[in-house]
Design an enzyme around this catalytic site. Sequence first.
Site, PDB file in Angstrom:
ATOM      1  N   ASN A   1      -9.977  -0.802  -2.450  1.00  0.00           N
ATOM      2  CA  ASN A   1      -8.520  -0.579  -2.049  1.00  0.00           C
ATOM      3  C   ASN A   1      -7.637  -1.422  -3.254  1.00  0.00           C
ATOM      4  O   ASN A   1      -7.581  -2.531  -3.253  1.00  0.00           O
ATOM      5  CB  ASN A   1      -8.411  -1.404  -0.572  1.00  0.00           C
ATOM      6  CG  ASN A   1      -6.829  -1.200  -0.192  1.00  0.00           C
ATOM      7  OD1 ASN A   1      -5.930  -0.883  -1.143  1.00  0.00           O
ATOM      8  ND2 ASN A   1      -6.592  -1.372   1.228  1.00  0.00           N
TER       9      ASN A   1
ATOM     10  N   CYS B   1       0.933  -1.312   0.045  1.00  0.00           N
ATOM     11  CA  CYS B   1      -0.059  -0.043  -0.067  1.00  0.00           C
ATOM     12  C   CYS B   1       0.911   1.058   0.014  1.00  0.00           C
ATOM     13  O   CYS B   1       0.305   2.401  -0.491  1.00  0.00           O
ATOM     14  CB  CYS B   1      -0.915   0.075   1.039  1.00  0.00           C
ATOM     15  SG  CYS B   1      -1.766  -1.314   1.202  1.00  0.00           S
TER      16      CYS B   1
ATOM     17  N   HIS C   1      -3.831   6.959   1.039  1.00  0.00           N
ATOM     18  CA  HIS C   1      -3.900   5.575   0.405  1.00  0.00           C
ATOM     19  C   HIS C   1      -5.383   5.229   0.617  1.00  0.00           C
ATOM     20  O   HIS C   1      -5.793   5.325   1.708  1.00  0.00           O
ATOM     21  CB  HIS C   1      -3.032   4.653   0.806  1.00  0.00           C
ATOM     22  CG  HIS C   1      -3.344   2.984   0.739  1.00  0.00           C
ATOM     23  ND1 HIS C   1      -3.777   2.630  -0.581  1.00  0.00           N
ATOM     24  CD2 HIS C   1      -3.346   2.239   1.646  1.00  0.00           C
ATOM     25  CE1 HIS C   1      -4.107   1.406  -0.274  1.00  0.00           C
ATOM     26  NE2 HIS C   1      -3.755   1.088   1.118  1.00  0.00           N
TER      27      HIS C   1
HETATM   28  O1  UT7 Z   1      -4.500  -1.183   2.765  1.00  0.00           O
HETATM   29  C1  UT7 Z   1      -4.269  -1.592   3.973  1.00  0.00           C
HETATM   30  C2  UT7 Z   1      -5.077  -2.740   4.105  1.00  0.00           C
HETATM   31  N1  UT7 Z   1      -5.878  -3.119   4.831  1.00  0.00           N
HETATM   32  C3  UT7 Z   1      -6.747  -2.397   5.689  1.00  0.00           C
HETATM   33  O2  UT7 Z   1      -6.473  -1.285   5.858  1.00  0.00           O
HETATM   34  C4  UT7 Z   1      -7.667  -2.897   6.606  1.00  0.00           C
HETATM   35  C5  UT7 Z   1      -7.918  -2.400   7.999  1.00  0.00           C
HETATM   36  N2  UT7 Z   1      -8.980  -3.316   8.584  1.00  0.00           N
HETATM   37  C6  UT7 Z   1     -10.312  -3.119   8.248  1.00  0.00           C
HETATM   38  O3  UT7 Z   1     -10.544  -2.268   7.262  1.00  0.00           O
HETATM   39  C7  UT7 Z   1     -11.299  -3.782   9.018  1.00  0.00           C
HETATM   40  O4  UT7 Z   1     -10.724  -4.621  10.145  1.00  0.00           O
HETATM   41  C8  UT7 Z   1     -12.229  -4.883   8.222  1.00  0.00           C
HETATM   42  C9  UT7 Z   1     -12.786  -3.928   7.346  1.00  0.00           C
HETATM   43  C10 UT7 Z   1     -11.321  -5.721   7.594  1.00  0.00           C
HETATM   44  C11 UT7 Z   1     -12.959  -5.699   9.138  1.00  0.00           C
HETATM   45  O5  UT7 Z   1     -13.688  -4.995   9.889  1.00  0.00           O
HETATM   46  P1  UT7 Z   1     -13.785  -5.212  11.466  1.00  0.00           P
HETATM   47  O6  UT7 Z   1     -14.655  -4.338  12.176  1.00  0.00           O
HETATM   48  O7  UT7 Z   1     -12.419  -5.253  12.062  1.00  0.00           O
HETATM   49  O8  UT7 Z   1     -14.547  -6.698  11.443  1.00  0.00           O
HETATM   50  P2  UT7 Z   1     -13.657  -8.067  12.180  1.00  0.00           P
HETATM   51  O9  UT7 Z   1     -12.691  -8.650  11.335  1.00  0.00           O
HETATM   52  O10 UT7 Z   1     -13.522  -7.966  13.731  1.00  0.00           O
HETATM   53  O11 UT7 Z   1     -14.833  -9.045  12.177  1.00  0.00           O
HETATM   54  C12 UT7 Z   1     -16.382  -8.692  12.710  1.00  0.00           C
HETATM   55  C13 UT7 Z   1     -17.323  -9.876  12.159  1.00  0.00           C
HETATM   56  C14 UT7 Z   1     -16.897 -11.221  12.257  1.00  0.00           C
HETATM   57  O12 UT7 Z   1     -18.002 -11.899  12.708  1.00  0.00           O
HETATM   58  P3  UT7 Z   1     -18.143 -12.379  14.141  1.00  0.00           P
HETATM   59  O13 UT7 Z   1     -16.788 -12.965  14.683  1.00  0.00           O
HETATM   60  O14 UT7 Z   1     -18.155 -11.176  14.944  1.00  0.00           O
HETATM   61  O15 UT7 Z   1     -19.276 -13.308  14.280  1.00  0.00           O
HETATM   62  C15 UT7 Z   1     -16.383 -11.559  10.956  1.00  0.00           C
HETATM   63  O16 UT7 Z   1     -16.296 -12.895  10.576  1.00  0.00           O
HETATM   64  O17 UT7 Z   1     -17.634  -9.481  10.983  1.00  0.00           O
HETATM   65  C16 UT7 Z   1     -17.343 -10.829  10.216  1.00  0.00           C
HETATM   66  N3  UT7 Z   1     -16.802 -10.629   8.874  1.00  0.00           N
HETATM   67  C17 UT7 Z   1     -17.737 -10.199   7.697  1.00  0.00           C
HETATM   68  N4  UT7 Z   1     -19.173 -10.453   7.794  1.00  0.00           N
HETATM   69  C18 UT7 Z   1     -19.752  -9.926   6.687  1.00  0.00           C
HETATM   70  C19 UT7 Z   1     -15.664 -10.392   8.217  1.00  0.00           C
HETATM   71  N5  UT7 Z   1     -15.858  -9.968   7.212  1.00  0.00           N
HETATM   72  C20 UT7 Z   1     -17.189  -9.944   6.871  1.00  0.00           C
HETATM   73  C21 UT7 Z   1     -17.821  -9.805   5.625  1.00  0.00           C
HETATM   74  N6  UT7 Z   1     -19.085  -9.901   5.277  1.00  0.00           N
HETATM   75  N7  UT7 Z   1     -17.129  -9.359   4.402  1.00  0.00           N
END
Ligand code: UT7
Length: 348
Positions: A305, A114, A275
């Site tokens: 992204n 990134c 970014h």
């Molecule tokens: O360029 C740099 C690259 N990356 C980033 O900048 C990413 C930075 N991080 C993020 O943007 C966030 O952490 C994410 C968008 C990736 C995820 O959001 P989050 O609020 O941190 O969610 P999480 O990973 O803690 O997951 C929460 C819940 C989980 O379910 P349970 O365990 O609470 O039942 C996941 O399984 O959301 C679930 N989940 C989804 N649900 C629906 C994870 N991905 C998805 C999805 N759709 N696509």
Amino acid sequence: MKSSKIAGLGYYVPKNVYTNEDLTKFMDTSDAWIQERTGIKERRFADRKGETTTTMAVSASVTAIERANISVEDVDFIIFATLSPDYYFPGSGVLLQRELKMKEVGALDIRNQCSGFIYALSIADQFIKTGMYKNILVVGSEKHSFAMDFSTRGRNVSVIFGDGAGAALIQPATDGSSGILSSHLHSDGSYAEELAMHYPGTSGGKWLENKPNWSEQELGGMFVTPEMLENGALYPYMNGQEVFKKAIVKFPEVIMEALEKNNLKKEDIDLLVPHQANLRISKFVQKSLGLKDGQVFNNIQKYGNTTAASIPIALCEAWEEGKIKDGDLVCLAAFGAGFTWGSALIRW
Ligand code: UT7
């Protein structure tokens, strides 16, 4: 020493639009979840057969070169940033050189994910300052859609990323006041595995635990094994929360570092082009720096992204929309895998 400037910008995004709703056909997700957590509405995926990281880079580069009012023969160096090259090796820089029918110029590939475009721009800036090159083509291009787990298992990664390319032609600045004022690069490898595509790679020794009797011939194929495929180990891994936590600290920090270096203040920024990691991250950064809506450019809603391509795509779009004018102070900032992060301050 001469300073350098961005003399031309171009970008390319594939025609194929995939909405959040389209992704619900392959995995358990929803438009509401994706928009709420990331701000993304849709992204572009390259044509599976015809488009590669290099072909997209070619399109973006042709526009950047034209807008700099030079021809392909004038380009004297290429810096190519990507984490999704056409081949494991050689890098995509030489493929771009070939496709654009350039002279036998040097082509450098960099792997800073990134932060790739900022690292590439900083390298170009140093080469221009020393007088070594006069027309450097800096490209960020990504075809993520070829290496993502589109099942529910991979949904936390695959809903975020999209394909595209952006390019900038870097030249010596002709007047003393405009150009790249400074760039600032950082890394912290203790987080290397938190956002990574671990395989294929040369660290695959752990897969040998199940293969105590493998022959030397079989060991020669450790780069990719059927187990890696079965376990989804060939897809990118992301600890989203760890990335998020670190990003919202490092983005403002590295932006402030650039401002302080140049005796400037947050209010002096005309446009911050971060970014496009996640709209929530951008909003967090905006809030923590106290910037107004018009001071920050975001287009992640349309493209997702696009890693190394996201800054040049956003910068080019902002410029095309008339949001960047001569004399403006433009700040670029990135954070991502490695972890690596950086910023660049430009007087347009
Ligand atoms: O360029 C740099 C690259 N990356 C980033 O900048 C990413 C930075 N991080 C993020 O943007 C966030 O952490 C994410 C968008 C990736 C995820 O959001 P989050 O609020 O941190 O969610 P999480 O990973 O803690 O997951 C929460 C819940 C989980 O379910 P349970 O365990 O609470 O039942 C996941 O399984 O959301 C679930 N989940 C989804 N649900 C629906 C994870 N991905 C998805 C999805 N759709 N696509």
